[in-house]
Design a protein around this motif. Structure first.
Motif, PDB file in Angstrom:
ATOM      1  N   LEU A  75      44.677  27.382   4.076  1.00  0.00           N
ATOM      2  CA  LEU A  75      43.551  26.841   3.314  1.00  0.00           C
ATOM      3  C   LEU A  75      44.063  25.997   2.147  1.00  0.00           C
ATOM      4  O   LEU A  75      43.621  24.863   1.948  1.00  0.00           O
ATOM      5  N   VAL A  76      44.987  26.535   1.398  1.00  0.00           N
ATOM      6  CA  VAL A  76      45.547  25.794   0.266  1.00  0.00           C
ATOM      7  C   VAL A  76      46.196  24.500   0.752  1.00  0.00           C
ATOM      8  O   VAL A  76      46.006  23.432   0.156  1.00  0.00           O
ATOM      9  N   ASP A  77      46.920  24.577   1.853  1.00  0.00           N
ATOM     10  CA  ASP A  77      47.597  23.399   2.393  1.00  0.00           C
ATOM     11  C   ASP A  77      46.586  22.325   2.813  1.00  0.00           C
ATOM     12  O   ASP A  77      46.770  21.141   2.519  1.00  0.00           O
ATOM     13  N   GLU A  78      45.522  22.732   3.501  1.00  0.00           N
ATOM     14  CA  GLU A  78      44.507  21.764   3.930  1.00  0.00           C
ATOM     15  C   GLU A  78      43.831  21.108   2.726  1.00  0.00           C
ATOM     16  O   GLU A  78      43.609  19.900   2.702  1.00  0.00           O
ATOM     17  N   VAL A  79      43.499  21.912   1.738  1.00  0.00           N
ATOM     18  CA  VAL A  79      42.834  21.368   0.557  1.00  0.00           C
ATOM     19  C   VAL A  79      43.795  20.482  -0.236  1.00  0.00           C
ATOM     20  O   VAL A  79      43.376  19.478  -0.825  1.00  0.00           O
ATOM     21  N   ALA A  80      45.074  20.803  -0.223  1.00  0.00           N
ATOM     22  CA  ALA A  80      46.048  19.970  -0.939  1.00  0.00           C
ATOM     23  C   ALA A  80      46.020  18.536  -0.425  1.00  0.00           C
ATOM     24  O   ALA A  80      46.092  17.584  -1.215  1.00  0.00           O
ATOM     25  N   VAL A  81      45.893  18.370   0.866  1.00  0.00           N
ATOM     26  CA  VAL A  81      45.830  17.024   1.453  1.00  0.00           C
ATOM     27  C   VAL A  81      44.560  16.320   0.981  1.00  0.00           C
ATOM     28  O   VAL A  81      44.599  15.154   0.566  1.00  0.00           O
ATOM     29  N   GLU A  82      43.432  17.023   1.027  1.00  0.00           N
ATOM     30  CA  GLU A  82      42.158  16.445   0.572  1.00  0.00           C
ATOM     31  C   GLU A  82      42.225  16.077  -0.911  1.00  0.00           C
ATOM     32  O   GLU A  82      41.789  14.998  -1.319  1.00  0.00           O
ATOM     33  N   ALA A  83      42.757  16.985  -1.714  1.00  0.00           N
ATOM     34  CA  ALA A  83      42.841  16.753  -3.155  1.00  0.00           C
ATOM     35  C   ALA A  83      43.734  15.558  -3.476  1.00  0.00           C
ATOM     36  O   ALA A  83      43.410  14.751  -4.360  1.00  0.00           O
ATOM     37  N   GLU A  84      44.816  15.426  -2.751  1.00  0.00           N
ATOM     38  CA  GLU A  84      45.715  14.296  -2.973  1.00  0.00           C
ATOM     39  C   GLU A  84      45.021  12.984  -2.618  1.00  0.00           C
ATOM     40  O   GLU A  84      45.143  11.990  -3.349  1.00  0.00           O
TER      41      GLU A  84
END
Length: 102
Positions: A42-51
């Motif tokens: 979850l954190v990894d997926e959101v990291a891409v979106e946030a970036e």
């Protein structure tokens, strides 16, 4: 530059974000994954979106529970960027079977 949302705007938009609440100048949620690897996904997926958004959340990971805090620090509170990122977090959580924690 993003505009701060009014209290009414924040409350109205939180109606579409189950498990999220306002805490001070931020939108916050605690999300519980079925296991630690899923929490990290979850954190990894959101990291891409946030970036991609150039808007980065504060995240605390405790075993399989992630705690999220979204605020536009440069504006001193909640903007539409925070609401949009909360929706993206919620969508990723739903795909991964991660549930909001009361």
């Amino acid at each position: 530059m993003a505009r701060l949302l009014t209290d009414d705007e924040v409350e109205r938009q939180l109606g579409d974000l189950p498990g999220w609440r306002r805490e001070g100048h931020a939108l916050v949620a605690s999300l519980e994954a079925p296991d630690f690897p899923t929490a990290i996904r979850l954190v990894d997926e959101v990291a891409v979106e946030a970036e991609e958004m150039d808007h980065h959340p504060d995240i605390d990971i405790r075993w399989r529970t992630t705690h999220w805090s979204l605020s536009t620090h440069s504006e001193g509170g909640v903007t539409q960027h925070d609401v949009e990122l909360a929706h993206r977090v919620a969508q990723a959580a739903s795909r991964l079977g991660v549930q909001a924690r009361g």
